[in-house]
Enzyme design. Structure first.
Site, PDB file in Angstrom:
ATOM      1  N   ASP A  14      42.071  39.222  41.644  1.00 16.16           N
ATOM      2  CA  ASP A  14      42.690  39.950  40.544  1.00 16.16           C
ATOM      3  C   ASP A  14      42.944  41.375  41.052  1.00 16.16           C
ATOM      4  OD1 ASP A  14      43.414  40.680  37.824  1.00 16.16           O
ATOM      5  OD2 ASP A  14      41.457  41.653  37.718  1.00 16.16           O
ATOM      6  N   ASP A  16      43.621  44.846  38.751  1.00 17.15           N
ATOM      7  CA  ASP A  16      42.961  45.912  37.986  1.00 17.15           C
ATOM      8  C   ASP A  16      41.505  45.566  37.720  1.00 17.15           C
ATOM      9  OD1 ASP A  16      45.312  47.747  37.189  1.00 17.15           O
ATOM     10  OD2 ASP A  16      46.030  45.778  36.571  1.00 17.15           O
ATOM     11  N   ASP A 176      37.266  40.167  37.478  1.00 20.96           N
ATOM     12  CA  ASP A 176      36.310  40.942  36.683  1.00 20.96           C
ATOM     13  C   ASP A 176      36.311  40.562  35.204  1.00 20.96           C
ATOM     14  OD1 ASP A 176      38.972  42.139  36.406  1.00 20.96           O
ATOM     15  OD2 ASP A 176      37.958  43.707  35.258  1.00 20.96           O
TER      16      ASP A 176
END
EC number: 3.1.3.18
Length: 236
Positions: A14, A16, A176
């Site tokens: 991922d 961000d 995250d």
């Protein structure tokens, strides 16, 4: 033909909150956007409830948070305002998380493939990684508009794996948030969660296959162990 177990793995990240700490620039561009509506700014504490689905949803959620639900015809101009501000200020104060570059160097030295699978617009993701001189690490970079679907739809991840020339049985997703862990689960790929991103709950609650707290832990040995353990898990 090379046996699948002998092929170098593909690590899909991922963006961000996983590869890059983008929170300052996201908040600044979001506040610039909603200021056009006269709304009070959001803070970093709000960000975990806003990110993960791209700029459009982030703007909608920020407006709702400030008690200003949007009509759908108001969104395009706001998205355009956000994109112009965000792209015009890249890379801003965004930076890779500690240990990331060294970890990617380790993996590339072991002939691993790397990719990015983010719900951020592909052009923004690519532009940001170019500004940070990180594009060279990746065999594919896909965004929320790269396909007709986006995370947590499995096809976003499987499409990224295909573009990167990877093997789904030798791929790992690192993220995250719930979207990252869910897309891995939906695609039948093992997941690694990082706790320093923007999840609004502890990442342990998301039931990833593994958690690392620093990129110093991300080694070829750890990835191979995860792939072996995951293969046993799904075979049971």
């Amino acid at each position: 033909m090379t046996p699948s177990h002998a092929r170098p793995p593909l690590i899909v990240f991922d963006l961000d909150g996983t590869l890059l700490d983008t929170h300052t620039d996201l908040v600044e561009s979001l506040n610039h956007t909603i200021a056009a509506l006269g709304l009070d700014p959001v803070s970093y504490d709000d960000l975990t409830h806003l990110v993960g689905h791209g700029a459009r949803v982030m703007i909608e959620r920020a407006c709702r948070l400030r008690g200003h639900p949007l009509e759908s015809d108001a969104l395009p101009a706001l998205v355009e305002r956000f994109v112009a501000h965000y792209a015009g200020n890249m890379p801003g104060r965004t930076e890779p998380y500690p240990g990331l570059v060294a970890a990617m160097d380790r993996l590339k030295s072991a002939r691993y493939r790397l990719a990015v699978c983010t719900n951020k617009m592909e052009s923004l993701a690519l532009g940001l990684l170019e500004k940070l001189d990180l594009v060279r690490y990746f065999d594919a970079i896909t965004g929320g508009d790269s396909f007709t679907v986006r995370k947590p739809d499995a096809r976003h991840l499987t499409g990224t794996i295909e573009r990167a020339g990877g093997d789904i049985t030798r791929s790992v997703m690192i993220g995250d948030s719930i979207n990252d862990i869910a897309v891995a689960r939906n695609a039948g790929v093992p997941s690694i969660a990082v706790p320093f991103g923007y999840s609004d709950v502890p990442v342990s609650n998301l039931d990833p296959d593994m958690i690392i707290t620093h990129y110093d832990e991300l080694t070829p040995e750890l990835v191979e162990r995860l792939l072996r353990e995951y293969a046993v898990k799904v075979a049971v």
